[in-house]
Write a protein that holds these residues in place. Sequence first.
Motif, PDB file in Angstrom:
ATOM      1  N   PHE A 145       0.838  -1.198   0.000  1.00 14.05           N
ATOM      2  CA  PHE A 145       0.000   0.000   0.000  1.00 14.05           C
ATOM      3  C   PHE A 145       0.875   1.251   0.000  1.00 14.05           C
ATOM      4  CE2 PHE A 145      -3.865  -2.298   1.107  1.00 14.05           C
ATOM      5  CZ  PHE A 145      -3.359  -3.456   1.671  1.00 14.05           C
TER       6      PHE A 145
ATOM      7  N   PHE B 243      -3.114   0.547  -3.755  1.00 17.46           N
ATOM      8  CA  PHE B 243      -2.655  -0.737  -3.240  1.00 17.46           C
ATOM      9  C   PHE B 243      -2.415  -1.666  -4.417  1.00 17.46           C
ATOM     10  CE2 PHE B 243      -6.692  -2.892  -3.868  1.00 17.46           C
ATOM     11  CZ  PHE B 243      -7.629  -1.873  -3.744  1.00 17.46           C
TER      12      PHE B 243
ATOM     13  N   GLY C 106      -2.270 -11.190   6.981  1.00 19.77           N
ATOM     14  CA  GLY C 106      -3.149 -10.433   6.092  1.00 19.77           C
ATOM     15  C   GLY C 106      -3.932  -9.356   6.787  1.00 19.77           C
ATOM     16  N   THR C 107      -3.521  -8.972   7.984  1.00 24.47           N
ATOM     17  CA  THR C 107      -4.285  -7.941   8.682  1.00 24.47           C
ATOM     18  C   THR C 107      -3.447  -6.713   9.000  1.00 24.47           C
ATOM     19  OG1 THR C 107      -3.844  -9.097  10.756  1.00 24.47           O
ATOM     20  CG2 THR C 107      -5.939  -9.562   9.666  1.00 24.47           C
ATOM     21  N   ALA C 108      -2.564  -6.773   9.960  1.00 21.17           N
ATOM     22  CA  ALA C 108      -1.834  -5.590  10.391  1.00 21.17           C
ATOM     23  C   ALA C 108      -0.863  -5.119   9.307  1.00 21.17           C
ATOM     24  CB  ALA C 108      -1.067  -5.873  11.677  1.00 21.17           C
ATOM     25  N   LEU C 109      -0.764  -3.820   9.145  1.00 19.07           N
ATOM     26  CA  LEU C 109       0.184  -3.224   8.212  1.00 19.07           C
ATOM     27  C   LEU C 109       1.469  -2.847   8.932  1.00 19.07           C
ATOM     28  CD1 LEU C 109      -2.090  -0.830   6.134  1.00 19.07           C
ATOM     29  CD2 LEU C 109      -1.059  -2.965   5.374  1.00 19.07           C
TER      30      LEU C 109
END
Lengths: 111, 114
Positions: A34, A49, A96-99
């Motif tokens: 992103f 993204f 697949g969640t936290a950036l």
Amino acid sequence: QKEVEQNSGPLSVPEGAIASLNCTYSDRGSQSFFWYRQYSGKSPELIMFIYSNGDKEDGRFTAQLNKASQYVSLLIRDSQPSDSATYLCAVNDQAGTALIFGKGTTLSVSS
Amino acid sequence: GAVVSQHPSWVICKSGTSVKIECRSLDFQATTMFWYRQFPKQSLMLMATSNEGSKATYEQGVEKDKFLINHASLTLSTLTVTSAHPEDSSFYICSARGGAQPQHFGDGTRLSIL
């Protein structure tokens, strides 16, 4: 330690030029990438993204991803003074969640 | 597009006060919300991840008893900074994600503890 590296800049370009922002990441299992823009004192705003290798274009912005080299970039064509901001590269973790964010590159477009 | 509302935008209070910050997803159901903190000229640091109806997952070094997170519904998460001290002064930003949506950020809360 999962890391996202960006050159802090500042990157200075004249109005109308192409600005090229680069980012590398350490986690080879990263899935999504992103680019956020953050003006001073404001929260980040999602620009683009990208999930697959290659280029993705949206207006003046093009995101490029090379998973083999663990490299993602953002090109801004016809740069405008209003593009002057800090650009944050972010990568999701394997869940697949936290950036995970890089420290950001400051772009300055002069008129 | 996806909208995340964060309130209040600015808080100034005395040391020892507890401060609650709200984060709402206005047009989508946020299965996951994230809380970040950003000090001047530094990047965003993830504090915790909260999923609706379950306890938040805190990042290493973040005191869960000091930063209380509640995610009671699919549209609302709150962060309470308990007994805030000057070193807690920072820019706190929430983000929300639902389904295949990328994360969208609230406008942030600037917290100043005197």
